[in-house]
Design an enzyme around this catalytic site. Sequence first.
Site, PDB file in Angstrom:
ATOM      1  N   THR A 189       0.876  -1.226  -0.062  1.00 20.96           N
ATOM      2  CA  THR A 189       0.027  -0.065   0.151  1.00 20.96           C
ATOM      3  C   THR A 189       0.840   1.308   0.002  1.00 20.96           C
ATOM      4  OG1 THR A 189      -1.737  -0.997   0.908  1.00 20.96           O
ATOM      5  CG2 THR A 189      -1.577   1.143   1.591  1.00 20.96           C
ATOM      6  N   ARG A 217     -15.021  -5.613  -0.606  1.00 18.60           N
ATOM      7  CA  ARG A 217     -14.511  -5.363   0.712  1.00 18.60           C
ATOM      8  C   ARG A 217     -13.887  -3.884   0.509  1.00 18.60           C
ATOM      9  NH1 ARG A 217      -9.259  -4.122   2.526  1.00 18.60           N
ATOM     10  NH2 ARG A 217      -8.659  -4.694   4.590  1.00 18.60           N
ATOM     11  N   VAL A 218     -13.852  -3.162   1.630  1.00 22.51           N
ATOM     12  CA  VAL A 218     -13.368  -1.739   1.621  1.00 22.51           C
ATOM     13  C   VAL A 218     -12.416  -1.839   2.746  1.00 22.51           C
ATOM     14  CG1 VAL A 218     -13.679   0.744   1.524  1.00 22.51           C
ATOM     15  CG2 VAL A 218     -15.196  -0.748   0.117  1.00 22.51           C
ATOM     16  N   GLY A 219     -11.421  -1.336   2.773  1.00 22.17           N
ATOM     17  CA  GLY A 219     -10.317  -1.189   3.751  1.00 22.17           C
ATOM     18  C   GLY A 219     -10.317   0.110   4.337  1.00 22.17           C
ATOM     19  N   ASP A 220      -9.224   0.532   5.119  1.00 24.37           N
ATOM     20  CA  ASP A 220      -9.222   1.653   5.846  1.00 24.37           C
ATOM     21  C   ASP A 220      -8.909   2.708   5.029  1.00 24.37           C
ATOM     22  OD1 ASP A 220      -6.788   0.278   5.619  1.00 24.37           O
ATOM     23  OD2 ASP A 220      -5.870   1.858   6.829  1.00 24.37           O
ATOM     24  N   THR A 240      -0.709   2.270   7.033  1.00 24.90           N
ATOM     25  CA  THR A 240      -0.675   0.965   6.166  1.00 24.90           C
ATOM     26  C   THR A 240      -0.785  -0.274   7.034  1.00 24.90           C
ATOM     27  OG1 THR A 240       0.423  -0.445   4.502  1.00 24.90           O
ATOM     28  CG2 THR A 240       1.648   1.394   5.953  1.00 24.90           C
ATOM     29  N   GLY A 241      -1.645  -0.998   6.814  1.00 23.78           N
ATOM     30  CA  GLY A 241      -1.601  -2.399   7.706  1.00 23.78           C
ATOM     31  C   GLY A 241      -3.003  -2.812   7.683  1.00 23.78           C
ATOM     32  N   GLY A 243      -6.298  -3.460   7.463  1.00 26.10           N
ATOM     33  CA  GLY A 243      -7.233  -2.350   7.313  1.00 26.10           C
ATOM     34  C   GLY A 243      -8.669  -2.541   8.298  1.00 26.10           C
TER      35      GLY A 243
HETATM   36  N1  ASP Z   1      -4.299  -0.963   4.720  1.00 25.09           N
HETATM   37  C1  ASP Z   1      -4.823  -1.651   3.385  1.00 25.09           C
HETATM   38  C2  ASP Z   1      -6.037  -2.533   3.433  1.00 25.09           C
HETATM   39  O1  ASP Z   1      -6.537  -2.935   4.529  1.00 25.09           O
HETATM   40  C3  ASP Z   1      -3.622  -2.679   3.230  1.00 25.09           C
HETATM   41  C4  ASP Z   1      -2.169  -2.361   3.660  1.00 25.09           C
HETATM   42  O2  ASP Z   1      -1.783  -1.239   3.947  1.00 25.09           O
HETATM   43  O3  ASP Z   1      -1.315  -3.201   3.439  1.00 25.09           O
HETATM   44  O4  ASP Z   1      -6.658  -2.274   2.557  1.00 25.09           O
END
Ligand code: ASP
Length: 323
Positions: A189, A217-220, A240-241, A243
């Site tokens: 990301t 699916r929607v992340g953060d 990033t991580g 979500g």
């Molecule tokens: N935060 C992102 C998500 O969950 C993925 C990532 O940062 O690696 O969509």
Amino acid sequence: MPGRSQDKPAKPAAPFVLVIHGGAGVVTTELTPEREAAVRATLEQALRAGHAVLEKGGASLDAVIAAIKILEDSPLFNAGKGAVLTAEGTVEMDASVMDGATRKAGAVAGVKHVKNPIELARMVMEKTPHVLLAGEGAEVVAKQHGLPLMPPDYFITEPRRQQLKRVQEQEKSGKKKAQHETNAERTGTVGAVALDQHGNLAAGTSTGGMVNKKFGRVGDSPIIGAGNYADNRTCAVSGTGHGEFFIRSVVAYDIAALMEYKGLSLAAAADEVVMKKLKALGGSGGVIAVDGKGNIAMPFNSEGMYRGVIRADGRPTIAIRKE
Ligand code: ASP
């Protein structure tokens, strides 16, 4: 006459700075020297693109977008070209931007054809009365404003196809816990935060999300306050991580709120949220953040995080591992 306004020195320019990340999921033991060199070179290119904007007095938002576009166009990162694949083998991208001066924000979720989702996020902010547009509706805005659209094959790379296959086979065999739960499979990301010479902050984040995610699916990353936030009074943050944990912890806004309501420094606030609160909930990942004085923080509770910083001197620094 001394002391008259025309004799006063101009307001000193803010100590401008750009910070970027390329994802927190990196497993450093699996990183080949070739890949590391390629990642470092692309991060440097992104830092220089943003620096060129800031150096000539440009806006932090423009610098953030210039840097992120380089990373979206590179197949090495999980954003734009090279985004991870859904369980159906398709690409669905999320992105957001926020302007710290006005606290205006724009975001898109689940877009499939937009070459640079970060630019579309900005269009949503500037050209529509909305903050977050999803799917087809977002792509209509891209078309209306002439943003480049690409066929699905442009985004889908062979390494991402193989990655999806591997994850799905592992899941089916039941030997391992779902791979998309682990760090290694969601590297890349991208995000940027900046302080410009006028003292304005901005943040942007762009992603393909998590590999093998359910479609829809929607992340953060496109959720303002979770994966992205900017407010001149406090800080600009890009996360990033994993979500789902970032959404539940409202990570980016929580850092700003600790500064605003409790008077914490940027470093203390970012540390509190990423290293304590998020970690305690079981969420892995990290953030990059900058405040109005040019202080920066880049905490992560995962093994590594691709990250880089460039200040007025134009000398980029890039790191991947824990210091
Ligand atoms: N935060 C992102 C998500 O969950 C993925 C990532 O940062 O690696 O969509």
